[in-house]
Design an enzyme around this catalytic site. Structure first.
Site, PDB file in Angstrom:
ATOM      1  N   SER A  91       0.559  -1.213  -0.150  1.00  0.00           N
ATOM      2  CA  SER A  91      -0.030   0.192   0.071  1.00  0.00           C
ATOM      3  C   SER A  91       0.853   1.249  -0.217  1.00  0.00           C
ATOM      4  CB  SER A  91      -1.051   0.025   1.002  1.00  0.00           C
ATOM      5  OG  SER A  91      -0.032  -0.105   2.518  1.00  0.00           O
ATOM      6  N   ALA A 124       9.396   8.704   3.206  1.00  0.00           N
ATOM      7  CA  ALA A 124      10.411   9.379   2.304  1.00  0.00           C
ATOM      8  C   ALA A 124      10.256  10.725   2.545  1.00  0.00           C
ATOM      9  CB  ALA A 124       9.849   9.023   0.854  1.00  0.00           C
ATOM     10  N   GLU A 192      19.406  18.002  -4.625  1.00  0.00           N
ATOM     11  CA  GLU A 192      19.755  16.959  -3.868  1.00  0.00           C
ATOM     12  C   GLU A 192      21.269  16.373  -4.410  1.00  0.00           C
ATOM     13  OE1 GLU A 192      16.036  15.395  -1.614  1.00  0.00           O
ATOM     14  OE2 GLU A 192      16.682  14.091  -3.173  1.00  0.00           O
ATOM     15  N   HIS A 312      21.777   5.011   3.210  1.00  0.00           N
ATOM     16  CA  HIS A 312      21.773   6.216   3.359  1.00  0.00           C
ATOM     17  C   HIS A 312      22.721   6.720   3.876  1.00  0.00           C
ATOM     18  CE1 HIS A 312      20.167  10.383   3.435  1.00  0.00           C
ATOM     19  NE2 HIS A 312      19.149  10.145   2.561  1.00  0.00           N
ATOM     20  N   ARG A 367      25.077   9.426  -3.173  1.00  0.00           N
ATOM     21  CA  ARG A 367      24.992   8.670  -2.051  1.00  0.00           C
ATOM     22  C   ARG A 367      26.075   7.647  -1.755  1.00  0.00           C
ATOM     23  NH1 ARG A 367      18.275   7.803  -1.546  1.00  0.00           N
ATOM     24  NH2 ARG A 367      17.896  10.102  -1.119  1.00  0.00           N
ATOM     25  N   HIS A 428      19.000   1.612   3.390  1.00  0.00           N
ATOM     26  CA  HIS A 428      17.817   2.628   3.102  1.00  0.00           C
ATOM     27  C   HIS A 428      17.332   2.004   1.783  1.00  0.00           C
ATOM     28  CE1 HIS A 428      16.056   6.257   2.351  1.00  0.00           C
ATOM     29  NE2 HIS A 428      16.324   6.629   1.199  1.00  0.00           N
ATOM     30  N   ARG A 463      20.988   4.242  -6.698  1.00  0.00           N
ATOM     31  CA  ARG A 463      19.602   5.083  -7.041  1.00  0.00           C
ATOM     32  C   ARG A 463      20.313   6.817  -6.850  1.00  0.00           C
ATOM     33  NH1 ARG A 463      15.943   7.373  -3.966  1.00  0.00           N
ATOM     34  NH2 ARG A 463      16.325   6.182  -2.050  1.00  0.00           N
TER      35      ARG A 463
END
Length: 650
Positions: A91, A124, A192, A312, A367, A428, A463
């Site tokens: 969900s 998030a 970012e 992360h 990252r 993460h 990512r």
């Protein structure tokens, strides 16, 4: 065991469940079910020969027919069996966005392990990346994505996602999602790490929560969607048609009533999130135990790139807070990438800025670079955390952009407008997962994937910040058309549901109170031990020796655990929440280790001290083919499977 294979020995590996290095993302044969795959390489031609005309034969409880079918009403033959056109497992943003679209064509069951809002989406902070500024471009977003992904990304997938992203954002806004705007009235776009432009759409530092709110509100108001909360997905219901695997739905455990509930559907979307809890410290919620990846692996789905686990760089380090939390957190508190994007600076405890030493992009490096740099500082200086300082920025700006972080830190005696934030890397995001095509399709008929559970080729070896929600939105939407086409061509056979053996819930009546207590206690202990092994040997920096040590220790730990269970009355079809989660954690941990051992280079998130360089010849995805059900441990075996021949006349 890992190996490189050619077309000639694919068949043996397909049966043995070994790891090999694929050749390219686009040609693995996953495509629209109603189009011929573009099989261009020898490896994938070999796989085609084994698939016996996937998507063209009638199958069991979901029988494909030549004339369109009408949608079915949701049917409950009993409280323990339910029938829907579509079953959605998860969900988060991917599952909810997909459910809202396919609900226009049929009935939908959304199955969620906890409360509907309890997903990685809800945690998030940063935002969604999309090209919405005139100075930005799709090509620039693509380039940033592929550089961050160490050029292991699939270019076609990257182009699709970066091109379709802006429209997906506009759809969210039309549905009621509220994002921050600047003084000029336009969307406020943040920047970012790894991004060359400002392109992050956000709602302060609670973007995921806002997106989840808007989507969940729409889902709960849709009469065609039924949400089943506190239903843990145990295993996918599958059958074999020749060498094709077909998905018919899923068995679930109602955690509140301790009842097994079976969902039979024409189409299943797996959108169950990641596997952060294979590590002791993760930003993921407790529900992220790799259930979807493990279920799909057991159901014969192809898995890809599991070695690329993103840590992360900046989770809140509780040890460095003036007032320590009274109880240990269930999951690490994330300090969003946007803090560095807004000018945050990283220091060691000697107040020495260190990122420029490691990368010319400094705090704005991707990252993987930042996490390794922090890890190196911690090991060299024998310290527990580093400091992230944003206090040199105007107080008002900090509080407007990061109210959630400011509030959490203030609870523990730290004012981020005046003091640096103690941070440490934490598990993460899984860049690998169930291998998917451009429409979310898998090699299992009737099974689609979207979100973190999927490996679409977008992220490559690492990512790019804020590309995860974007990918989930794009692929949830792209899976709709082939899903509805398959649904319309499929007829449900209500009488077929009992062809699968039903799981049996572990109860005191079945095993005894003392045995149940011992199993729960041992499972908690084994879970902690597995997490420690993964952090110590399969963390940010790896080596072949450490990985083989992890492989051995995990095998010993799993054998000890399974032996105890089965010597105390446990059976193949017995289920309980804690044991099934442990089963999935073992499965995912082994997938990560196997994939890591197969990659003899350092690329993106996978850094090997004995293979410290990137090698162009190894710029190919890692593929894990299905395992043999006869030799695998319980964590890698399905509870049951049937042949389609017992359900239909082939």
């Amino acid at each position: 065991m890992a190996a490189h294979v050619s077309a000639g020995n694919i068949h043996n590996l397909y049966l043995a469940g070994q790891v090999y290095r694929g050749q390219a993302y686009p040609n693995f044969g996953f495509t629209n079910p109603f189009k011929e795959p573009a099989w261009s390489s020898g490896v994938f031609k070999a796989l085609k020969a084994e698939r016996c005309g996937c998507y063209s034969r009638g199958v069991s409880a979901i029988t494909e027919i030549s004339k369109p079918c009408t949608s079915i009403r949701s049917v409950s033959v009993s409280s323990s069996t339910k029938y829907y056109d579509f079953t959605v497992i998860g969900s988060g943003v991917a599952g909810l966005r997909y459910a809202l679209e396919v609900a226009k064509q049929g009935t939908v069951a959304v199955i969620t392990k906890d409360e509907p809002h309890e997903s990685n989406t809800n945690y998030a902070q940063g935002g969604v990346s999309a090209v919405l500024c005139p100075l930005d471009s799709v090509e620039s977003h693509m380039q940033d994505t592929m550089v961050a992904g160490a050029h292991l990304c699939d270019e076609e997938t990257v182009r699709v996602v970066c091109t379709e992203g802006p429209e997906r954002i506009r759809e969210l806004i039309a549905m009621g999602a509220s994002f921050d705007h600047g003084e000029d009235g336009n969307l406020h776009l943040a920047r970012e790490g790894g991004h060359s432009h400002r392109r992050i759409v956000h709602a302060a530092d609670m973007t995921g929560r806002e997106i989840e709110r808007a989507l969940l509100e729409a889902v709960l108001n849709d009469p065609n969607i039924s949400v089943f909360k506190h239903h843990f997905a145990i295993d996918l219901l599958t059958s074999q048609d020749c060498l094709n695997t077909v998905c018919h739905g899923v068995d679930t455990l109602n955690i509140k009533t301790n009842e097994v509930v079976r969902f039979i559907s024409k189409v299943t979307l797996l959108a169950s999130g990641g596997a952060g809890h294979i590590y002791p410290s993760t930003t993921n919620p407790l529900v992220a135990t790799g259930d979807g990846m493990a279920m799909a692996h057991r159901a014969q789905a192809v898995i890809s790139n599991m070695e690329f686990v993103q840590f992360h760089p900046t989770a809140l380090a509780d040890e460095g807070l003036p007032i320590k939390p009274q109880t240990a957190r269930e999951n690490a508190f994330l300090i969003t990438e946007a803090v560095r994007g807004d000018g945050g600076i990283l220091y060691n405890l000697g107040m020495e800025r260190f990122m420029p030493v490691y990368d010319e992009r400094a705090e704005l490096a991707p990252r993987d670079v930042v996490a390794r740099s922090i890890d190196d500082q911690l090991k060299k200086r024998n310290e527990k955390y580093v400091l992230l300082d944003i206090s040199h920025k105007p107080r008002e700006k900090i509080l407007v952009h990061f109210p959630n972080i400011a509030s959490e830190c203030l609870k523990h005696g730290l004012d981020i407008t005046r003091q640096p934030i103690p941070v440490v890397p934490a598990a993460h995001y899984m860049c690998g997962g169930v291998r998917a095509g451009l429409q979310g399709e898998t090699n299992v008929l009737g099974l689609f994937v979207a979100g973190e559970v999927a490996c679409t080729g977008l992220h490559g070896a690492n990512r790019l910040a804020s590309n995860s929600l974007l990918e989930a939105l794009v692929f949830a939407r792209r899976a709709v058309q082939p899903s509805t086409e398959l649904m319309k061509r499929t007829r449900l056979d209500v009488s077929a549901s009992e062809k699968w053996t039903r799981p049996v819930v572990a109860t005191a009546r079945l095993l005894g109170d003392e045995v149940i207590s011992k199993i729960i206690a041992l499972t908690k202990e084994v879970r902690r031990e597995l997490q420690e092994v993964m952090w110590k040997y399969v963390g940010i920096v790896r080596s072949t020796i450490r990985l083989t040590t992890a492989e051995r220790k995990i095998a010993e730990l799993e054998a000890k655990w399974e032996t105890f269970l089965f010597e105390h009355g446990w059976e193949q079809t017995v289920v309980a929440l804690e044991a099934c989660e442990m089963r999935n954690l073992f499965c995912c941990a082994k997938l990560v280790v196997s994939s890591a051992l197969a990659r003899h280079e350092s690329r993106g998130l996978h850094y090997m001290t004995d293979f410290p360089f990137v090698e162009e010849s190894k710029r190919i995805p890692t593929i894990i083919l299905p395992s043999s059900p006869t030799t695998a441990s319980w964590s890698s075996r399905r509870l049951q499977n049937i042949s389609s021949s017992s359900l239909i006349d082939c």
